[in-house]
Design a protein around this motif. Structure first.
Motif, PDB file in Angstrom:
ATOM      1  N   PRO A 141      98.692  24.523  65.778  1.00 29.54           N
ATOM      2  CA  PRO A 141      98.387  24.186  67.181  1.00 29.54           C
ATOM      3  C   PRO A 141      98.678  22.689  67.434  1.00 29.54           C
ATOM      4  N   THR A 142      99.577  22.445  68.378  1.00 28.56           N
ATOM      5  CA  THR A 142     100.095  21.089  68.567  1.00 28.56           C
ATOM      6  C   THR A 142      99.914  20.638  70.011  1.00 28.56           C
ATOM      7  N   ALA A 143      99.603  19.365  70.156  1.00 35.91           N
ATOM      8  CA  ALA A 143      99.560  18.729  71.479  1.00 35.91           C
ATOM      9  C   ALA A 143     100.501  17.532  71.465  1.00 35.91           C
ATOM     10  N   VAL A 144     101.435  17.519  72.401  1.00 34.17           N
ATOM     11  CA  VAL A 144     102.330  16.368  72.576  1.00 34.17           C
ATOM     12  C   VAL A 144     101.804  15.557  73.756  1.00 34.17           C
ATOM     13  N   VAL A 145     101.564  14.275  73.536  1.00 35.42           N
ATOM     14  CA  VAL A 145     101.003  13.404  74.580  1.00 35.42           C
ATOM     15  C   VAL A 145     102.045  12.346  74.934  1.00 35.42           C
ATOM     16  N   LEU A 172     107.236  29.245  77.360  1.00 31.82           N
ATOM     17  CA  LEU A 172     106.998  29.768  76.006  1.00 31.82           C
ATOM     18  C   LEU A 172     106.005  30.920  76.045  1.00 31.82           C
ATOM     19  N   GLU A 173     106.033  31.742  74.985  1.00 35.10           N
ATOM     20  CA  GLU A 173     105.157  32.906  74.925  1.00 35.10           C
ATOM     21  C   GLU A 173     103.688  32.487  74.990  1.00 35.10           C
ATOM     22  N   THR A 174     102.859  33.371  75.529  1.00 34.21           N
ATOM     23  CA  THR A 174     101.432  33.066  75.659  1.00 34.21           C
ATOM     24  C   THR A 174     100.746  32.963  74.302  1.00 34.21           C
ATOM     25  N   THR A 175     101.374  33.552  73.257  1.00 31.78           N
ATOM     26  CA  THR A 175     100.782  33.427  71.927  1.00 31.78           C
ATOM     27  C   THR A 175     100.943  32.016  71.373  1.00 31.78           C
ATOM     28  N   ASN A 176     101.823  31.257  71.961  1.00 27.42           N
ATOM     29  CA  ASN A 176     102.036  29.872  71.553  1.00 27.42           C
ATOM     30  C   ASN A 176     100.999  29.000  72.275  1.00 27.42           C
ATOM     31  N   ARG A 177     100.104  28.367  71.522  1.00 30.28           N
ATOM     32  CA  ARG A 177      99.004  27.593  72.114  1.00 30.28           C
ATOM     33  C   ARG A 177      99.354  26.124  72.322  1.00 30.28           C
ATOM     34  N   ASN A 178     100.558  25.716  71.972  1.00 29.21           N
ATOM     35  CA  ASN A 178     100.906  24.298  72.037  1.00 29.21           C
ATOM     36  C   ASN A 178     100.976  23.809  73.486  1.00 29.21           C
ATOM     37  N   ILE A 179     100.664  22.551  73.673  1.00 26.10           N
ATOM     38  CA  ILE A 179     100.615  21.984  75.030  1.00 26.10           C
ATOM     39  C   ILE A 179     101.302  20.623  75.050  1.00 26.10           C
ATOM     40  N   CYS A 180     101.645  20.189  76.266  1.00 20.70           N
ATOM     41  CA  CYS A 180     102.180  18.841  76.467  1.00 20.70           C
ATOM     42  C   CYS A 180     101.362  18.171  77.569  1.00 20.70           C
ATOM     43  N   ILE A 181     100.870  16.980  77.298  1.00 19.80           N
ATOM     44  CA  ILE A 181     100.020  16.240  78.244  1.00 19.80           C
ATOM     45  C   ILE A 181     100.790  15.014  78.725  1.00 19.80           C
ATOM     46  N   PHE A 182     100.915  14.894  80.044  1.00 20.58           N
ATOM     47  CA  PHE A 182     101.600  13.749  80.649  1.00 20.58           C
ATOM     48  C   PHE A 182     100.549  12.823  81.262  1.00 20.58           C
TER      49      PHE A 182
END
Length: 845
Positions: A141-145, A172-182
């Motif tokens: 599980p990844t968050a890109v900030v 991306l697929e809903t099974t992918n929990r990764n997010i990007c925060i701007f």
């Protein structure tokens, strides 16, 4: 539990892919439970870790990729390994990648936590490709900030690749929990929308457009504001510990509540508290750090009483405060939570009557009672709630209301929300406002203000408004009286340290009375006094510099600008010149007697007013009826009356505006009143002379003369101290006209009869004209002229023109004389007499 209450709404694990964060908290500092300061980057790391994200990757304009924790850095190297890239490790050095699609990338070895972030040196395209790999990996599980998104995204090397990859992330697929925060540095939603409009990323613009359309932020747009109570509590402890400042523990909770209500950043409070000696209410309040005064109820009453005028308003505010106080006490005693009452108000009154001041005091009083946590005042105009495109008005209105929560929202000229030319956006703002007035009734007081007539129409325009603004909560603010304006003026002069010379006090009284007397619906009341003080101050400054005088020199008449001098009474000696002009008129003995007595009465009242401070001179300013046949001097005397009143300081201009029925009455419904009002405005501060006034009264159906009469009666009442109305005409018709209309009869003070001129007076008028223009006339011819005029009077009866007939005869004789002389031949030996009338010049009967 999220350790920072200003980010309680940041639920990154709920399924959204892209998040936009903005607000004052983005660039703020945060105080941790261990009493240390950290940035938004580390705050997000804590929150994301709590919510289950194992890897947090950052990017900023000057750092393509970096990590704040060892675990994220270690997990990130797995991407390189899966790509078949060998990583050479070296303690305390960069780990270089060789071969593979990632090129010659550098990864930093893990270091102690206190060291700077682990950075990867690479270009934008390599960075976005690597972030794309992180976003697509589902095992971690990844968050890109992305920090400073306004700059980072706008100046990317390849905007097409950037927009394309971010678009793919959103799908991306809903099974992918990764997010990007701007993270955006924008302070408001409008600033955020403006910043995003300059970016070439449709997905971000779409998120913002959704927020605009709905009128509220969606779950993936998060506004980060100043610290909440939990963090402010830590902030006080932090200052107490780090700066060794005494902290009053008993007052701590109160300080936290007040600081929270101010909605300031932690950085602001840390800077301000550095300047105080102690962390207690008295020390912090002494620096004026709270937007609403923190007074007790006794101080509230004292501050209210110190306001000039507004006696009824003060009493009603005190009654309202007492009622709210008792309601809260009953609730506390019963232990039952009741629904908060609607405390919204309408303030109706002209500008400068104290509406904003009272609204600010309402906030302070309600704060001290415990109704409002903050009690601050947010000022806006009705037009400030309205935007120019669909969806934006609700958002704009909500943002303004959010600023006012826990305080008072003061909406001046609120009727702009119901104006028809707003394209429907005004109604959108009104609907949004009414919903919030109900939903936030325990945190918000709305005060709608404006001109009296318009505010009543505003309240009646929507049933929802009459319910939310109850009749008991409508406050009418009257114009200040002259003595109240004078008190306000003196207070303003004292604030600017302007001390009037003794002789200048009387001038100020006359100016204030003149401003009040000539006021209209745009009169600024206290605002006019402020304008006067500023004008005096500027002109005085010029005099002090020019004459090299000290700063404490007294204020004198020379400091008064010319546009205010017109309100000063002229020297009374000028009246003697006008009396001489009056005496020069032929006949009119009863008229002269009345005008002279009127002038003496005014002078008497002025002298009495100078002694007892009550100037009743303008009570003599009465409307008059002049009755007489044509040519008896009515217009001439009306013009002279205006001059006399101006000389006495009763009328500011003293000019004469002559009108007849044709000037006042129109041929269409509603136009007559406008036409009449135009003439009334032209005559203000002077005399309105209505010739043959009875022609306004007609019994014909469809006649609009009565509309003109109604407008005149209203003006005579409203402008009694700025306008003299003289109705003139034939005696019998004027008596019938006045007696048939009770409204007119009560408003005309005196009926003055202008008698016909006698034969001797007409001859006197004729010889006066001859003398004025240098004509000679024999005694015998004068007698014949008298006989001719008497015959004309008998023939024309009541329509005889009196002085007008004499003037006509004089002009006729000049014409006949010219014709006679032109027919005679001029020569050196024979020069005709061009200076004397002869019998031939007299027209035949």
């Amino acid at each position: 539990m999220i350790p920072f209450d200003r980010l309680q709404d940041a639920r990154f694990e709920r399924g959204d892919r892209l998040f936009l964060l903005y607000g004052s908290g983005i660039e703020d500092t945060y105080v941790t439970s261990s009493l240390s300061e950290i940035s938004i980057e580390k705050v997000l790391l804590e929150i994301l870790t709590i919510q289950g994200f194992q890897r947090v990757v950052y990017q900023s304009p000057h750092q393509p990729l970096y990590f704040l924790d060892d675990y994220s850095a270690r997990l990130s190297k797995r991407i390189a390994a899966q790509a078949g890239v060998q990583v050479e490790r070296g303690r305390g050095a960069m780990s270089r990648l060789s071969g593979g699609p990632l090129g010659n990338m550098a990864l930093k070895e893990s270091e102690p936590a206190d060291n700077p972030p682990r950075r990867m040196g690479m270009g934008d395209n390599h960075a976005i490709r690597l972030m794309d790999s992180y976003m697509r990996e589902t095992e971690v599980p990844t968050a890109v900030v992305i920090m400073q998104s306004e700059t980072t995204l706008r100046y990317y090397e390849d905007q097409r690749i950037l927009a394309g990859l971010i678009g793919e992330w959103s799908r991306l697929e809903t099974t992918n929990r990764n997010i990007c925060i701007f993270l955006f540095s924008a302070g408001s939603f409008d600033e955020l929308a403006e910043a995003a409009s300059r970016l070439y990323i449709p997905e971000l613009r779409s998120i913002i457009l959704k927020g605009r359309t709905n009128g509220e932020n969606p779950s993936n747009i998060i506004q980060v504001e100043g610290p909440g109570e939990l963090e402010l509590d830590r902030l006080l402890d932090y200052v107490h510990q780090r700066q060794d400042k005494p902290l009053n523990e008993e007052e701590k909770s109160c300080l936290v509540e007040w600081m929270r209500a101010e909605k300031r950043t932690a950085r602001y409070w840390l800077g301000e508290l550095r300047e105080v000696d102690r962390l207690d209410i008295q020390s912090i309040q002494s620096r004026n750090l709270f937007s609403s005064s923190r007074l007790n109820s006794v101080e509230d009453d004292l501050k209210l009483e110190q306001l000039v005028g507004l006696a009824e308003i003060k009493q009603r505010i005190q009654e309202l405060a007492a009622w709210v106080t008792m309601s809260k006490k009953k609730e506390q005693l019963s232990g039952l939570k009741t629904r908060a009452p609607l405390l919204h108000m309408i303030f109706s009154g002209n500008p400068g009557t104290g509406k904003t001041t009272i609204a600010r005091m309402i906030g302070e009083i309600y704060h001290n009672i415990g109704v409002l946590k903050r009690g601050h005042l947010i000022e806006a105009r009705g037009s400030d709630l309205i935007a120019d495109y669909v969806g934006a008005t609700a958002l704009k209105t909500n943002q303004l209301i959010d600023q006012a929560l826990d305080g008072v929202l003061f909406i001046d000229e609120a009727y702009a929300l119901t104006e028809k030319d707003r394209g429907g956006f005004g109604q959108e703002a009104l609907d949004t406002l009414m919903i919030r007035m109900d939903n936030d009734r325990d945190r918000l007081v709305v005060v709608a203000a404006g001109y009296p007539e318009k505010m009543e129409a505003f309240r009646q325009s929507n049933p929802g408004l009459t319910r939310r603004f109850s009749q008991d909560n409508i406050f009418t603010f009257p114009d200040y009286q002259p003595e109240e304006l004078l008190e306000i003026l003196r207070g303003m002069l004292a604030e600017k340290e302007l001390t009037p010379a003794k002789e200048f006090h009387g001038d100020l009284v006359e100016i204030v009375q003149g401003l009040y007397r000539t006021r209209d619906e745009r009169f600024g009341n206290a605002g006019e006094m402020e304008n006067l003080v500023n004008a005096i101050d500027r002109r005085r400054a010029v005099r002090l510099v020019r004459e090299k005088l000290p700063l404490d020199a007294r204020t004198i008449r020379d400091d008064l600008p010319d546009n205010y001098r017109i309100y000063l009474r002229p020297e009374i000696d000028g009246i003697q010149t006008l009396f001489a002009e009056l005496d020069g008129l032929v006949g009119l003995a009863p008229v002269k007697e009345y005008l002279r007595g009127l002038a003496y009465r005014v002078k008497l009242e002025q002298k009495r007013g100078a002694k007892n401070g009550r100037d009743n001179s303008r009570q003599a300013n009465r409307h008059l009826v002049f009755m007489g046949n044509p040519g008896t001097g009515k217009t001439m005397v009306a013009r002279l009356l205006g001059k006399i009143y101006k000389s006495l300081g009763i009328l500011r201009k003293g000019h004469l505006v002559e009108v007849s029925r044709a000037d006042l009455v129109a041929g269409y419904v509603g136009q007559t009143a406008l036409k009449t009002q135009e003439k009334i405005r032209a005559a203000l501060d002077g005399v309105l002379f209505i010739d043959e006034a009875y022609s306004l009264s007609s019994w014909d159906r469809g006649d609009f003369g009565q509309e003109a009469i109604d407008a005149l009666v209203k003006a005579m009442e409203n402008y009694g101290d700025r306008l003299v109305v003289i109705a003139a005409g034939y005696p019998d018709e004027m008596r019938q006209f006045i007696s048939s209309n009770p409204g007119l009869r009560s408003r005309f003070d005196k009926e003055i009869l202008f008698p016909d001129f006698s034969s001797e007076e007409m001859i006197q008028i004729f010889t006066g004209l001859c003398k004025q223009e240098g004509f000679g006339v024999s005694e015998g011819l004068v007698k014949e002229i008298g006989v001719l005029l008497d015959l004309q009077r008998l023939e024309e009866e009541r329509f005889f023109g009196n002085a007008r007939a004499v003037l006509h005869l004089f002009d006729t004789m000049k014409t006949r004389m010219a014709e006679r002389l032109w027919s005679e031949e001029f020569s050196e030996d024979r020069q005709p007499d061009i200076m004397h009338f002869i019998r031939t010049d007299l027209p035949t009967a």
